[in-house]
Design an enzyme around this catalytic site. Structure first.
Site, PDB file in Angstrom:
ATOM      1  N   ASP A  14      14.182  41.030  -3.407  1.00 40.44           N
ATOM      2  CA  ASP A  14      15.454  41.155  -4.129  1.00 40.44           C
ATOM      3  C   ASP A  14      15.780  42.563  -4.643  1.00 40.44           C
ATOM      4  O   ASP A  14      16.232  42.726  -5.782  1.00 40.44           O
ATOM      5  CB  ASP A  14      15.493  40.165  -5.301  1.00 40.44           C
ATOM      6  N   LYS A  76      17.988  33.582  -0.154  1.00 39.54           N
ATOM      7  CA  LYS A  76      17.431  32.471  -0.916  1.00 39.54           C
ATOM      8  C   LYS A  76      18.252  32.203  -2.167  1.00 39.54           C
ATOM      9  O   LYS A  76      18.987  33.076  -2.635  1.00 39.54           O
ATOM     10  CB  LYS A  76      15.979  32.763  -1.288  1.00 39.54           C
ATOM     11  N   CYS A 108      11.622  36.397  -9.909  1.00 44.09           N
ATOM     12  CA  CYS A 108      11.444  36.158  -8.469  1.00 44.09           C
ATOM     13  C   CYS A 108      10.140  36.728  -7.929  1.00 44.09           C
ATOM     14  O   CYS A 108       9.473  36.086  -7.114  1.00 44.09           O
ATOM     15  CB  CYS A 108      12.639  36.705  -7.702  1.00 44.09           C
TER      16      CYS A 108
END
Length: 180
Positions: A14, A76, A108
């Protein structure tokens, strides 16, 4: 255990447009991630990147996008990249050693690391290449990941373990381009 090229995959969690500006030292962390990606490419280690809810947080930062093939980008919505199963369908997603960098350390990154460990993977978290909005959250996440079995490492530890020994063309290339 040492990190080995043939067993490793670099997971970039991310590192996205809207997160870069809100995490502590975001620009610096992006630089560290890009350094790792380029070293991985020079040594033949595959790279997988995740994007969490890209419609809200944007895609991977512009500098990262051309370095990771679209087939190696996993979108995701769960915090853990493991939860939806796409991580292991990505090219080289079945490797044993996962070198992890990304944002946010306490959400995450940590949930992904804990799930990878639970599945028996060897996990190495690159300290200077992970970030959270608050330094305290990053520190707590690193401590928790370590307690559960992840190794916390530096980028040079990764590079030198991938390189194994001096004198190879890869070593000379990485030394000239990345080690100062």
């Amino acid at each position: 255990m040492r990190m080995r090229v043939a067993q490793s995959v670099l997971l970039v969690v991310d590192v996205q447009d809207r997160l870069e500006n809100v995490v502590e030292n975001g620009t610096s962390v992006v630089s560290e991630v890009l350094w790792l990606v380029r070293v991985a490419q020079r040594t033949g280690v595959p790279v997988i990147a995740t994007e969490h809810c890209p419609e809200k947080l944007g895609h991977s930062v512009a500098a990262l996008r051309p370095l990771v093939p679209p087939s190696s980008v996993v979108r995701k919505s769960h915090f853990s990249a493991v939860s939806e199963g796409g991580l292991f369908r990505a090219p080289e997603g079945q490797r044993v050693q996962w070198i992890v960098a990304g944002m946010e350390s306490h959400v995450c990154v940590m949930q992904t690391v804990l799930d990878l460990l639970e599945l028996g993977r060897e996990v190495f978290v690159v300290e200077e290449a992970v970030a959270s909005r608050q330094a305290r959250d990053k520190a707590l996440a690193l401590e928790r990941m370590r307690r559960h079995g992840a190794d916390i490492v530096s980028r040079e530890m990764v590079a030198f373990e991938w390189l194994v020994h001096a004198g190879t063309p890869e070593f000379k290339s990485v030394l000239r381009g990345f080690i100062r």
